[in-house]
Design an enzyme around this catalytic site. Structure first.
Site, PDB file in Angstrom:
ATOM      1  N   GLY A 237       3.821   5.592  -2.741  1.00 34.98           N
ATOM      2  CA  GLY A 237       2.644   6.002  -3.514  1.00 34.98           C
ATOM      3  C   GLY A 237       2.168   7.429  -3.250  1.00 34.98           C
ATOM      4  O   GLY A 237       1.818   8.157  -4.178  1.00 34.98           O
ATOM      5  N   SER A 286      -4.909  11.034   7.921  1.00 38.19           N
ATOM      6  CA  SER A 286      -4.507   9.693   7.499  1.00 38.19           C
ATOM      7  C   SER A 286      -4.306   8.785   8.718  1.00 38.19           C
ATOM      8  O   SER A 286      -3.801   9.230   9.749  1.00 38.19           O
ATOM      9  CB  SER A 286      -3.201   9.782   6.738  1.00 38.19           C
ATOM     10  OG  SER A 286      -3.266  10.855   5.846  1.00 38.19           O
ATOM     11  N   CYS A 288      -6.559   7.336  10.598  1.00 42.07           N
ATOM     12  CA  CYS A 288      -7.467   7.604  11.721  1.00 42.07           C
ATOM     13  C   CYS A 288      -8.819   6.930  11.527  1.00 42.07           C
ATOM     14  O   CYS A 288      -9.805   7.318  12.152  1.00 42.07           O
ATOM     15  CB  CYS A 288      -7.668   9.099  11.896  1.00 42.07           C
ATOM     16  SG  CYS A 288      -6.217   9.959  12.482  1.00 42.07           S
ATOM     17  N   ASN A 401       2.705   1.928   7.986  1.00 43.92           N
ATOM     18  CA  ASN A 401       2.029   2.562   6.838  1.00 43.92           C
ATOM     19  C   ASN A 401       1.974   1.609   5.634  1.00 43.92           C
ATOM     20  O   ASN A 401       1.778   2.043   4.499  1.00 43.92           O
ATOM     21  CB  ASN A 401       2.736   3.866   6.464  1.00 43.92           C
ATOM     22  CG  ASN A 401       1.881   4.771   5.577  1.00 43.92           C
ATOM     23  OD1 ASN A 401       0.650   4.745   5.653  1.00 43.92           O
ATOM     24  ND2 ASN A 401       2.531   5.554   4.727  1.00 43.92           N
ATOM     25  N   ALA A 402       2.173   0.311   5.874  1.00 45.49           N
ATOM     26  CA  ALA A 402       2.045  -0.680   4.787  1.00 45.49           C
ATOM     27  C   ALA A 402       0.628  -0.600   4.231  1.00 45.49           C
ATOM     28  O   ALA A 402      -0.317  -0.308   4.969  1.00 45.49           O
ATOM     29  CB  ALA A 402       2.319  -2.075   5.328  1.00 45.49           C
TER      30      ALA A 402
HETATM   31  C1  SPV Z   1      -2.982   9.441   3.216  1.00 42.00           C
HETATM   32  O1  SPV Z   1      -1.873   9.369   3.766  1.00 42.00           O
HETATM   33  O2  SPV Z   1      -3.850  10.251   3.565  1.00 42.00           O
HETATM   34  C2  SPV Z   1      -3.320   8.520   2.125  1.00 42.00           C
HETATM   35  C3  SPV Z   1      -2.262   7.816   1.474  1.00 42.00           C
HETATM   36  O3  SPV Z   1      -4.451   8.460   1.746  1.00 42.00           O
HETATM   37  S1  SPV Z   1      -1.274   8.894   0.588  1.00 42.00           S
HETATM   38  O4  SPV Z   1      -1.419   8.550  -0.804  1.00 42.00           O
HETATM   39  O5  SPV Z   1       0.066   8.690   1.078  1.00 42.00           O
HETATM   40  O6  SPV Z   1      -1.704  10.244   0.790  1.00 42.00           O
HETATM   41 MN    MN Z   2      -5.628  10.116   2.529  1.00 41.20          MN
END
Ligand code: SPV
Ligand code: MN
Length: 642
Positions: A237, A286, A288, A401-402
């Site tokens: 995603g 991310s 955190c 990261n699921a």
């Molecule tokens: C992040 O990793 O900061 C997220 C998910 O919010 S992503 O869409 O992978 O950026």
């Molecule tokens: Mn993010």
């Protein structure tokens, strides 16, 4: 076709008749009619060019109608990109084993010759990059369907809104976007060609067992001049949902030109005494604790990931760019995350990704209550306990990261201002990261400039599973936004300083640290303690509680924390805990200043001068304190001296 002419229209603003005839042939009557209801030549040209290049088997234009949205949902099941789970409307999606996070290495800005964003920002020569991406895209959608969806970033019909279109051959990506963003077909119709819009093109590429096969050719290229992002040979995603971090990069660039800010921040209402609500934004790298903070019981969530900030009447106003959550699932348990726990166990449209699915179609993740099943299907496909990957590494039952994807309307704690086109007035800003040894759990900066420099611009955090690459390495990450910056770090910091100058009453800037460890490597705080830090910050923002002045900022007084811990968590907060957690660690703080100064000196040529001044002053204050009190100073000592 000439590469540089892709998606461009002539100065007259009209598209050549050929464009419309391509669209007519390729789209089919019904979809063509849906498209031309939007009177936007640039959009028509962009779609025609990339339909020709990618050569899909069919094109579906998704309007905002419930039937079209349902069709996307059904396509995700029909194509196998999502599988149904036991609970009604729950589905699961798997990304490839090596496609589980943002690929920062292969995410690059397409920059014309002579443009440089600095050594911390990944870029490729525009011509070379376009040539490469166009050759990867050629015929990539043969035998596949292309979904064209329209969204609006930020609330619709608002000064904040940014319209965007996504072309993707993944029904999972289209479905996720429907859950995460406000629908934009009607907005596009209303705007016609009157406003610039963002364009995203995503192709999964060849699939093997449902996953993108050619990940060695995974590329995410961003063209800032054209407001366009290309994403190829990936499914995760963060690499593919255009409106998320890809749009964020375009929006940072746009905001910089127009004097507003795009930030990697949650937005939440903290509920203070007497029923009042104070809105806070918080930037954390991310994984955190950004989502869990914004979802705290008793408070209300506006958003968990991305905000746009503008100044209105001298005040800072914020909107959530999204309307859904693409959240980390690891660690969610019934005790600490009661709201999410309930939602994740109730019927409602939720896409789980890269979790473990059992035979009876239930899902498991790392840190979930209950016993871990011994087998199932996960991101490595059939999984049994002890399974190893080709490198001999044991595969966890669920990827760290699921994630889960849902529309916030499923939550009971959504703030009523979520869709307010004016946004909400913000009372305070928080910065936080994974810091084992330096920052205290909560601290307020002296003023806006001190906060921007010593908190935001000095943010460091240990790396996590949200991005591919080595984990648990302390990394510089200004404002938790470095992976997404599309302007130089120097300009970005300057924009924050300017933003503060334009505010009538600059708001307080805080830091938090949920990850402080003791000498045994154990976390010093319980995950629930953050509830206390939030309430304290709310009181500070309203000038209703005193604080202790230290060389690095204002920290809470013991008696205030003791009261808040008792009231909120029923805990007896001890003096020993206070001393352990709030001791000023002078050597660690000084090393941090050295590290940060070195980075700015060596890697950021246009660093605002004030950054070195403010860090220099902080260093002097710390050195003086060390002379007076020694290297580690109890907060009680600091309170006496204050
Ligand atoms: C992040 O990793 O900061 C997220 C998910 O919010 S992503 O869409 O992978 O950026
Ligand atoms: Mn993010």
């Amino acid at each position: 076709m000439e590469i540089r002419s892709f998606g461009k229209i002539s100065k007259s603003g009209k598209v050549p008749p050929k464009t419309m005839s391509i669209l007519k042939t390729r789209l089919g009557k019904e979809d063509y009619q849906k498209l031309i209801k939007i009177n936007n030549p640039k959009l028509h040209q962009f779609i025609a060019d990339y339909v020709e290049l990618c050569n899909p088997d069919g094109v579906f234009i998704c309007t905002d109608s419930p039937e079209d949205i349902r069709h996307i949902r059904e396509e995700a099941i029909r194509t196998g990109e999502e599988r149904r789970l036991a609970t009604d409307s729950h589905t699961v999606h798997f990304d490839g084993y090596y496609d589980q996070a943002r690929d920062e290495k292969n995410t690059k800005f397409l920059l014309p010759k002579g443009v440089d964003l600095g050594s911390n920002i990944n870029a490729i020569d525009k011509e070379e990059g376009l040539k490469e991406i166009h050759s990867l895209l050629k015929n990539i959608m043969q035998w596949r369907k292309l979904y064209i969806c329209f969204f609006c970033l930020g609330p619709t019909n608002s000064k904040f809104s940014l319209p965007c279109v996504q072309l993707t051959d993944s029904s999972y990506v289209a479905h996720s976007s429907d859950l995460l963003y406000r629908l934009g077909y009607e907005e596009f119709k209303r705007l016609g060609g009157s406003q610039a819009f963002f364009k995203f093109l995503h192709a999964e590429g060849e699939l093997e067992r449902g996953a993108s096969k050619n990940i060695d050719k995974r590329r995410i290229y961003i063209d800032l001049d054209e407001d366009t992002v290309y994403s190829v040979n990936t499914q995760y995603g963060g690499n593919t949902i255009g409106h998320k971090k890809l749009a964020m990069r375009l929006a940072i660039h746009r905001a910089s030109k127009e004097c507003w800010l795009t930030e990697h921040m949650f937005l939440m209402g903290i509920h203070g005494p007497g029923g009042r609500v104070s809105y806070f934004t918080g930037a954390f790298p991310s994984l955190c604790g950004k989502t869990s903070t914004s979802m705290l019981k008793g408070e209300t969530i506006v958003g968990d990931d991305i905000v746009y900030l503008r100044i209105k009447g001298g005040k800072m106003c914020a909107v959530n760019v999204e309307k859904g959550i693409f959240g980390v699932i690891q660690g969610i348990n019934s005790k600490d995350d009661s709201i999410l726990w309930k939602v994740l166990h109730s019927p409602g449209e939720i896409i789980f990704s890269n979790v473990l699915v059992t035979e009876d179609k239930d899902v498991y993740w790392v840190g979930k209550d209950g016993e871990v099943p011994k087998k199932g299907i996960n991101h490595s496909r059939e999984w049994i306990f002890g399974k190893k990957d080709t490198e001999g590494k044991e595969i966890p039952h669920s990827h760290p990261n699921a994630r889960f994807t849902l529309d916030m309307k499923l939550l009971g704690n959504v703030d009523p201002e979520l869709n307010n086109p004016q946004g909400v007035v913000v009372s305070g800003i928080i910065y936080g990261g994974r810091d084992p040894d330096t920052w205290v759990p909560v601290e307020e900066s002296f003023d806006w400039v001190h906060g921007v420099i010593t908190k935001g611009a000095s943010l460091e955090s240990e790396t996590t599973a949200a991005a591919l690459g080595k984990k648990k390495v302390r990394k510089f990450n200004p404002m938790a936004n470095l992976p997404f910056l599309s302007i130089t770090i120097g300009e970005y910091i300057e924009n924050h300083l300017n933003f503060g100058r334009a505010l009538k009453n600059p708001l307080p800037i805080f830091s938090v640290n949920y990850f402080l460890k003791d000498s045994n490597g154990e976390f010093m705080n319980d995950v629930r303690d953050k509830a206390v830090w939030l309430k304290w910050m709310e009181l500070r923002a309203r000038n209703e509680v005193e604080a202790v002045k230290t060389p690095t900022g204002f920290i809470p007084r013991f008696q205030d924390l003791k009261r808040l811990f008792k009231e909120l968590l029923g805990k007896d907060y001890s003096k020993e805990d206070y001393v352990k957690q709030f001791t000023l660690r002078i050597p660690e703080n000084l090393s941090k200043i050295e590290r940060i100064m070195r980075i700015y000196e060596a890697e950021v040529p246009n660093t605002p001068k004030v950054l070195f001044e403010v860090l220099g002053e902080q260093k002097r204050r710390l050195q003086e304190a060390a002379k007076k009190y020694g290297s580690y100073v109890s907060p009680f000592k600091l309170a006496e001296a204050d």
